[in-house]
Design a protein around this motif. Structure first.
Motif, PDB file in Angstrom:
ATOM      1  N   PRO A  58      31.830  62.777 -10.528  1.00  0.00           N
ATOM      2  CA  PRO A  58      31.856  61.811 -11.653  1.00  0.00           C
ATOM      3  C   PRO A  58      32.457  60.465 -11.268  1.00  0.00           C
ATOM      4  O   PRO A  58      31.948  59.412 -11.670  1.00  0.00           O
ATOM      5  CB  PRO A  58      32.691  62.540 -12.720  1.00  0.00           C
ATOM      6  N   GLN A  59      33.539  60.478 -10.485  1.00  0.00           N
ATOM      7  CA  GLN A  59      34.137  59.214 -10.079  1.00  0.00           C
ATOM      8  C   GLN A  59      33.267  58.471  -9.077  1.00  0.00           C
ATOM      9  O   GLN A  59      33.220  57.243  -9.087  1.00  0.00           O
ATOM     10  CB  GLN A  59      35.527  59.459  -9.478  1.00  0.00           C
ATOM     11  N   ARG A  60      32.565  59.201  -8.203  1.00  0.00           N
ATOM     12  CA  ARG A  60      31.667  58.534  -7.256  1.00  0.00           C
ATOM     13  C   ARG A  60      30.490  57.916  -7.985  1.00  0.00           C
ATOM     14  O   ARG A  60      30.011  56.834  -7.616  1.00  0.00           O
ATOM     15  CB  ARG A  60      31.190  59.525  -6.192  1.00  0.00           C
ATOM     16  N   ALA A  61      30.015  58.570  -9.033  1.00  0.00           N
ATOM     17  CA  ALA A  61      28.958  57.975  -9.854  1.00  0.00           C
ATOM     18  C   ALA A  61      29.467  56.737 -10.579  1.00  0.00           C
ATOM     19  O   ALA A  61      28.733  55.746 -10.727  1.00  0.00           O
ATOM     20  CB  ALA A  61      28.435  59.010 -10.850  1.00  0.00           C
ATOM     21  N   ALA A  62      30.729  56.765 -11.017  1.00  0.00           N
ATOM     22  CA  ALA A  62      31.308  55.577 -11.662  1.00  0.00           C
ATOM     23  C   ALA A  62      31.465  54.437 -10.662  1.00  0.00           C
ATOM     24  O   ALA A  62      31.283  53.263 -11.012  1.00  0.00           O
ATOM     25  CB  ALA A  62      32.653  55.937 -12.286  1.00  0.00           C
ATOM     26  N   LEU A  63      31.796  54.767  -9.408  1.00  0.00           N
ATOM     27  CA  LEU A  63      31.901  53.732  -8.382  1.00  0.00           C
ATOM     28  C   LEU A  63      30.551  53.078  -8.118  1.00  0.00           C
ATOM     29  O   LEU A  63      30.447  51.845  -8.036  1.00  0.00           O
ATOM     30  CB  LEU A  63      32.453  54.350  -7.098  1.00  0.00           C
ATOM     31  N   HIS A  64      29.505  53.881  -7.991  1.00  0.00           N
ATOM     32  CA  HIS A  64      28.166  53.314  -7.756  1.00  0.00           C
ATOM     33  C   HIS A  64      27.710  52.478  -8.947  1.00  0.00           C
ATOM     34  O   HIS A  64      27.102  51.410  -8.779  1.00  0.00           O
ATOM     35  CB  HIS A  64      27.182  54.452  -7.483  1.00  0.00           C
ATOM     36  N   LYS A  65      28.014  52.925 -10.141  1.00  0.00           N
ATOM     37  CA  LYS A  65      27.641  52.168 -11.339  1.00  0.00           C
ATOM     38  C   LYS A  65      28.379  50.844 -11.408  1.00  0.00           C
ATOM     39  O   LYS A  65      27.794  49.806 -11.774  1.00  0.00           O
ATOM     40  CB  LYS A  65      27.937  53.020 -12.580  1.00  0.00           C
ATOM     41  N   ALA A  66      29.666  50.839 -11.044  1.00  0.00           N
ATOM     42  CA  ALA A  66      30.447  49.595 -11.075  1.00  0.00           C
ATOM     43  C   ALA A  66      29.956  48.609 -10.030  1.00  0.00           C
ATOM     44  O   ALA A  66      29.897  47.400 -10.284  1.00  0.00           O
ATOM     45  CB  ALA A  66      31.927  49.911 -10.868  1.00  0.00           C
ATOM     46  N   LEU A  67      29.577  49.095  -8.846  1.00  0.00           N
ATOM     47  CA  LEU A  67      29.054  48.203  -7.810  1.00  0.00           C
ATOM     48  C   LEU A  67      27.708  47.612  -8.230  1.00  0.00           C
ATOM     49  O   LEU A  67      27.450  46.415  -8.004  1.00  0.00           O
ATOM     50  CB  LEU A  67      28.923  48.966  -6.494  1.00  0.00           C
ATOM     51  N   CYS A  68      26.855  48.422  -8.819  1.00  0.00           N
ATOM     52  CA  CYS A  68      25.553  47.906  -9.285  1.00  0.00           C
ATOM     53  C   CYS A  68      25.741  46.894 -10.417  1.00  0.00           C
ATOM     54  O   CYS A  68      25.000  45.899 -10.496  1.00  0.00           O
ATOM     55  CB  CYS A  68      24.664  49.059  -9.732  1.00  0.00           C
ATOM     56  N   LYS A  69      26.724  47.130 -11.271  1.00  0.00           N
ATOM     57  CA  LYS A  69      27.001  46.171 -12.344  1.00  0.00           C
ATOM     58  C   LYS A  69      27.492  44.848 -11.766  1.00  0.00           C
ATOM     59  O   LYS A  69      27.107  43.764 -12.241  1.00  0.00           O
ATOM     60  CB  LYS A  69      28.043  46.755 -13.293  1.00  0.00           C
ATOM     61  N   LEU A  70      28.325  44.917 -10.735  1.00  0.00           N
ATOM     62  CA  LEU A  70      28.810  43.697 -10.095  1.00  0.00           C
ATOM     63  C   LEU A  70      27.674  42.953  -9.404  1.00  0.00           C
ATOM     64  O   LEU A  70      27.629  41.712  -9.421  1.00  0.00           O
ATOM     65  CB  LEU A  70      29.907  44.049  -9.099  1.00  0.00           C
ATOM     66  N   LEU A  71      26.737  43.686  -8.819  1.00  0.00           N
ATOM     67  CA  LEU A  71      25.561  43.034  -8.235  1.00  0.00           C
ATOM     68  C   LEU A  71      24.722  42.337  -9.291  1.00  0.00           C
ATOM     69  O   LEU A  71      24.191  41.243  -9.058  1.00  0.00           O
ATOM     70  CB  LEU A  71      24.714  44.070  -7.494  1.00  0.00           C
ATOM     71  N   GLU A  72      24.591  42.959 -10.442  1.00  0.00           N
ATOM     72  CA  GLU A  72      23.825  42.339 -11.524  1.00  0.00           C
ATOM     73  C   GLU A  72      24.509  41.069 -12.023  1.00  0.00           C
ATOM     74  O   GLU A  72      23.840  40.068 -12.340  1.00  0.00           O
ATOM     75  CB  GLU A  72      23.681  43.344 -12.673  1.00  0.00           C
ATOM     76  N   VAL A  73      25.826  41.072 -12.069  1.00  0.00           N
ATOM     77  CA  VAL A  73      26.564  39.865 -12.467  1.00  0.00           C
ATOM     78  C   VAL A  73      26.330  38.748 -11.462  1.00  0.00           C
ATOM     79  O   VAL A  73      26.114  37.587 -11.836  1.00  0.00           O
ATOM     80  CB  VAL A  73      28.062  40.192 -12.618  1.00  0.00           C
ATOM     81  N   GLU A  74      26.365  39.079 -10.159  1.00  0.00           N
ATOM     82  CA  GLU A  74      26.096  38.069  -9.138  1.00  0.00           C
ATOM     83  C   GLU A  74      24.660  37.561  -9.219  1.00  0.00           C
ATOM     84  O   GLU A  74      24.404  36.364  -9.019  1.00  0.00           O
ATOM     85  CB  GLU A  74      26.355  38.675  -7.760  1.00  0.00           C
TER      86      GLU A  74
END
Length: 411
Positions: free
Chosen positions: A313-329
């Motif tokens: 679950p935490q690794r999925a949250a990490l991947h989701k947070a990185l993808c969200k940061l990419l979308e912001v960029e």
């Protein structure tokens, strides 16, 4: 009380009025050269009126001044950092070394507090998470080195009686610290996404996070080097696969119970048939600028998400947070495009083959990214997690031989 108040009122009446122009500071008054008598005979001599000779401490520089202030001449005013100071500020290693010194209760060594774990009086981790999510307790605390193998020595090395009479080490202390260190990484990613959402990307050199292409990732794997001079971390975080039994994707969750973490660690150790990769590996940074031949090449850690976040679950949250940061960029880059038609052209062209994105996320920090957002707290959170889970003592830090000699001498 009746006799105290009249005396207090009389003292306040006779006290000199505060100087509102000095704002609590008085600039240092240097005695003049051509003197005819001693400075002790002055009306404001440095012996009796010593507070008039206090040196003025200038304000620290800021990364960016939104509105320049007018110079008054009497008082110090905040100034903006120079390019060199901003480059120093963007280094996570300088920021870690500049943190306040504290004494480790296990090794009796004074280290910067970013290399230590703060424990509350009940000996649970305190101040590991971001203060916006969980404030630090205002009680006295002790510090231990940020190293998982040092926790078993807490009972014998920490003077518990001096802190409290009925003080014991909390159970599963190592599990609690590791969980909060991983949670701090997710919190820093969330805060960084919010800061970057309000910052336009006017300069391509100010890109904070980007996904490496497959060809770039192959170069990193073949050469064992990172060809990006501003890299502070390279994270390999593939999406979490489906559960082979339930055929469902794990739900991303940053908050977990300690019992669930212990159960996940037990299940993974029993059912895992293959060995996990190293948590992180240091790779030299190569770029166009060769640098000084007298200095060693800079290095950046490569983090493996499977070992960095073992819980699914935490690794999925990490991947989701990185993808969200990419979308912001990506949104910040689209808003700063010079021509409105260029965005349509980019959307119509599709990448193929090695030009597609890989599972490697490159985190950069330099003087340009410092103007948009502070990337250093995220890099420090990752490095602290690396220090905590590092199994090899010789590669934990530079000149780490004293830990080996200490362990051999004491135990």
């Amino acid at each position: 009380m009746p006799r105290l108040l009249p005396r207090l009122l009389k003292i306040l009446q006779d006290a000199p009025e505060p100087n509102t122009l000095s704002n609590g500071y008085t600039r240092y008054k240097k005695p003049s050269e051509g003197r005819t008598h001693s400075i002790l005979l002055d009306d404001e001599n440095p012996i009796i009126e010593g507070h008039l000779y206090n040196r003025h401490k200038s304000l620290p520089p800021r990364v960016r001044l939104v509105k320049p202030l007018q110079y008054t001449g009497e008082h110090d005013h905040p100034r903006e950092m120079t390019d060199e100071e901003r480059e120093w500020w963007s280094s996570p290693y300088l920021r870690m070394l500049a943190s306040p010194l504290r004494e480790c209760q296990i090794t009796r060594k004074k280290l910067p507090c970013d290399f230590l774990i703060r424990l509350a009086p009940i000996l649970v981790p305190d101040g590991v998470e971001h203060p916006k999510f969980k404030p630090r307790r205002s009680t006295p605390a002790c510090y231990i080195v940020c190293w998982k193998d040092a926790v078993p020595y807490a009972n014998s090395r920490i003077p518990l009686r001096k802190i409290s009479q009925n003080l014991t080490v909390a159970p599963l202390l190592s599990v609690r610290i590791g969980y909060q260190l991983r949670l701090r990484v997710l919190q820093e990613l969330e805060l960084l996404s919010k800061r970057l959402a309000a910052s336009p990307l006017d300069d391509p050199a100010a890109t904070v996070l980007r996904r490496l292409t497959r060809s770039e990732w192959n170069i990193v794997r073949q050469t064992n080097s990172i060809p990006h001079k501003d890299a502070v971390a390279l994270m390999v975080v593939p999406p979490v696969n489906r559960n082979p039994e339930t055929k469902e994707k794990p739900q991303s969750s940053a908050q977990l119970d300690i019992a669930d973490i212990v159960q996940i660690d037990t299940d993974s150790s029993e059912t895992s048939s293959r060995r996990l990769p190293s948590l992180s590996i240091l790779h030299p940074i190569t770029g166009d600028d060769p640098g000084s031949p007298l200095l060693p090449n800079a290095q950046a850690p490569l983090y493996h998400g499977l070992s960095l976040f073992p819980a699914r679950p935490q690794r999925a949250a990490l991947h989701k947070a990185l993808c969200k940061l990419l979308e912001v960029e990506r949104r910040a880059r689209s808003r700063s495009l010079p021509a409105p038609g260029s965005s349509k052209h980019e959307k119509s062209s599709r990448v193929r083959g090695d030009a597609k994105g890989s599972h490697a996320f490159l985190l950069c920090s330099n003087q340009h990214t410092a103007k948009r957002a502070d990337v250093v707290p995220l890099a420090i959170a990752l490095w602290r997690l690396r220090m905590w889970g590092r199994a090899s003592l010789r590669h934990w830090e530079v000149d780490a031989g004293w830990r080996l000699s200490w362990a051999e001498r004491m135990y």
